[in-house]
Scaffold this motif. Structure first.
Motif, mmCIF file in Angstrom:
data_model
loop_
_atom_site.group_PDB
_atom_site.id
_atom_site.type_symbol
_atom_site.label_atom_id
_atom_site.label_comp_id
_atom_site.label_asym_id
_atom_site.label_seq_id
_atom_site.Cartn_x
_atom_site.Cartn_y
_atom_site.Cartn_z
ATOM 1 N N GLN A 23 -20.237 -56.469 -80.974
ATOM 2 C CA GLN A 23 -20.741 -56.109 -82.296
ATOM 3 C C GLN A 23 -19.656 -56.240 -83.360
ATOM 4 O O GLN A 23 -19.920 -56.674 -84.488
ATOM 5 C CB GLN A 23 -21.291 -54.685 -82.283
ATOM 6 N N THR A 24 -18.419 -55.889 -82.993
ATOM 7 C CA THR A 24 -17.295 -56.054 -83.931
ATOM 8 C C THR A 24 -17.105 -57.522 -84.282
ATOM 9 O O THR A 24 -16.905 -57.880 -85.450
ATOM 10 C CB THR A 24 -16.007 -55.491 -83.313
ATOM 11 N N SER A 25 -17.170 -58.382 -83.276
ATOM 12 C CA SER A 25 -16.985 -59.822 -83.502
ATOM 13 C C SER A 25 -18.089 -60.375 -84.402
ATOM 14 O O SER A 25 -17.822 -61.166 -85.326
ATOM 15 C CB SER A 25 -16.979 -60.573 -82.172
ATOM 16 N N ARG A 26 -19.314 -59.968 -84.157
ATOM 17 C CA ARG A 26 -20.436 -60.459 -84.967
ATOM 18 C C ARG A 26 -20.308 -60.010 -86.419
ATOM 19 O O ARG A 26 -20.493 -60.815 -87.351
ATOM 20 C CB ARG A 26 -21.765 -59.953 -84.401
ATOM 21 N N THR A 27 -19.999 -58.731 -86.621
ATOM 22 C CA THR A 27 -19.877 -58.207 -87.982
ATOM 23 C C THR A 27 -18.720 -58.870 -88.722
ATOM 24 O O THR A 27 -18.844 -59.254 -89.900
ATOM 25 C CB THR A 27 -19.674 -56.684 -87.954
ATOM 26 N N PRO A 60 -11.665 -56.013 -88.857
ATOM 27 C CA PRO A 60 -12.239 -55.837 -87.513
ATOM 28 C C PRO A 60 -11.785 -54.558 -86.831
ATOM 29 O O PRO A 60 -12.545 -53.977 -86.042
ATOM 30 C CB PRO A 60 -11.750 -57.088 -86.758
ATOM 31 N N LEU A 61 -10.578 -54.091 -87.130
ATOM 32 C CA LEU A 61 -10.097 -52.865 -86.491
ATOM 33 C C LEU A 61 -10.854 -51.635 -86.997
ATOM 34 O O LEU A 61 -11.223 -50.754 -86.215
ATOM 35 C CB LEU A 61 -8.595 -52.710 -86.723
ATOM 36 N N PHE A 62 -11.099 -51.560 -88.304
ATOM 37 C CA PHE A 62 -11.893 -50.450 -88.834
ATOM 38 C C PHE A 62 -13.335 -50.528 -88.329
ATOM 39 O O PHE A 62 -13.968 -49.501 -88.048
ATOM 40 C CB PHE A 62 -11.883 -50.461 -90.370
ATOM 41 N N ILE A 63 -13.877 -51.738 -88.241
ATOM 42 C CA ILE A 63 -15.235 -51.909 -87.724
ATOM 43 C C ILE A 63 -15.303 -51.447 -86.268
ATOM 44 O O ILE A 63 -16.224 -50.720 -85.870
ATOM 45 C CB ILE A 63 -15.680 -53.387 -87.852
#
Length: 456
Positions: A296-300, A79-82
């Motif tokens: 968007q990060t959470s969804r991905t 999630p951090l890279f996303i």
């Protein structure tokens, strides 16, 4: 065909059938796994079938396996890279870099397309999010290239294909997942990042070479503009200033990993903070932007972990039904040497890429074939890079090439699906050529990590 072979093939066939019917990947994986767990349990307990399947050894330990996935510190980097990639896309850095490079290179034949490649490589090394990169490059470049009388297929093919470099060039979320699934210290995240650096940049250079050669051979493919502002020192200074922010972030993230100053997870936090600061310095950071990036990060992340959990159920049942042995005997029984077996795996992965996303192939196929390949004495880094480059083609091969859908959504009127397919075809061929180069000359993938980390 024995019972084990029949059940393993039936599992894969059922999964593919559900995908073709439109079922979500995560549910299809978990559902097929659970159904075949029930079938295996019934066959063993009530029919007395000659299977080593155990309900307690598969379904009974899933809670611990799933907890091990979500509690894995390495997975925090995802999630951090996303988030880092999404914030960079919203920071305006790519737009600024594109405008400054176009002023320097736009006067060349094919200059706009070369600019897209350079910006795409820098985005790939900064974001690693293919969907965001493809959409951003398409929005920034397709309009100007159309106004410059570029061939529609070349313009859309360049923007679409270059955007997929983000899945290969570090820091790549695909390489993080591959390191976790391969389960060997010889293919750690740091080593995979270093191994992917040369092939990733090499593909970018090959894209530029193709554009230059094609534009030279066919004059109207990517014509040079008739009126061009004269170059001066200020134009080159603007390029230098525009390149500094993404280059600094790349060095901060990858440099901290390669020097051992930070772990992959810690470096991903550095990247996320750096992306926030760059958005703030460019006056693009506000509550709306931050909320959208977090959403968007959470969804991905949820999408990836849902497939992770589904793949865990599928893989546990597959192994319980003897899937590991079936795959091992199938590969070692081929009338080929180690080289032929690796080529067979790559061919299967390439064909699967027409129908499956890289996430499913990484989580399901890689853990099955990697132990077999390693037992044959194949270098894990070399095999990982071959596997990764082959997976990159899955974004561009119809009917499930996600980059094709991404670019279609931002195409100007007049660009058809046929233009997109014709445009990406040469770049798929270039990717396969890059795959061949790494296959026949392994140091392209192994030299840099062995120099940094030492030989095996």
């Amino acid at each position: 065909m024995g019972l084990e072979q029949f059940l393993v093939l039936a599992m894969f066939a059922s999964f593919m059938g559900l995908l073709l019917l439109g079922f979500p990947v995560a549910w299809a994986l978990a559902g097929v796994g659970f159904v075949f767990a029930v079938i295996g349990h019934v066959l063993v307990e009530f029919i007395g079938a000659d299977l080593w399947f155990s309900w307690g050894g598969t379904i009974g330990v899933l809670d611990r396996r799933i907890y091990g996935i979500v509690a894995n510190e390495l997975m925090v980097a995802l999630p951090l890279f996303i988030f880092m990639g999404i914030m960079l896309d919203r920071s305006g850095i790519a737009e600024r870099l594109m405008n400054s490079l176009v002023r320097v290179l736009g006067g060349l034949r094919g200059g706009y397309a070369i600019t897209v490649v350079i910006v795409g490589v820098l985005l790939a090394a900064s974001t690693g999010i293919v969907g965001a990169s493809v959409v951003l490059l398409g929005m920034l470049s397709l309009g100007p290239m159309m106004r410059a009388q570029y061939n529609k297929s070349l313009a859309v093919g360049t923007a679409c294909s270059v955007g997929t470099l983000g899945i290969l060039v570090p820091p790549s979320i695909m390489l993080v997942l591959m390191a976790d699934r391969m389960g060997t210290s010889d293919a750690s995240v740091g080593r995979l990042f270093m191994a992917a650096l040369v092939p990733g940049v090499m593909l970018g250079v090959m894209y530029i070479a193709y554009i230059l050669i094609a534009a030279y051979l066919k004059k109207d493919l990517a014509p040079a503009p008739k009126d061009r502002d004269p170059l001066d020192a200020r134009a080159f200074l603007q390029v230098f200033i525009a390149v500094l922010p993404p280059l600094g972030l790349i060095l901060a993230v990858l440099g901290s990993i390669f020097t051992g100053f930070a772990t992959t997870t810690e470096a991903s936090a550095v990247g996320a903070l750096g992306a926030l600061l760059l958005a703030l310095l460019n006056r693009r950071l506000n509550l709306t932007t931050l909320r959208q990036a977090l959403y968007q990060t959470s969804r991905t992340t949820a999408f990836i972990f849902a497939i992770f959990i589904g793949a865990t159920v599928f893989a546990a049942v597959l192994r319980g039904l003897g899937g590991d042995d079936v795959v091992r005997f199938a590969l070692t029984g081929l009338p080929f040497s180690e080289t032929g077996i690796v080529l067979t795996i790559l061919l299967v992965v390439f064909l699967l890429g027409f129908f499956l996303d890289w996430v499913e192939i990484t989580l399901i196929i890689l853990p099955l074939v990697a132990p077999v390949v390693f037992s044959l004495g194949v270098d894990p880094l070399w095999f990982a890079m071959l596997f990764a480059i082959c997976l990159q083609t899955s974004f561009l091969t119809p009917p499930v090439g996600f980059a094709l859908f991404y670019i279609k959504g931002v195409c100007p009127p007049g660009i058809t699906t046929r233009d997109i397919y014709l445009g990406v075809a040469p770049f798929v061929a270039i990717q396969l050529l890059g795959l061949m180069l790494v296959f026949f000359y392994a140091p392209l993938a192994t030299w840099l990590p062995n120099e940094i980390y030492g030989g095996r």
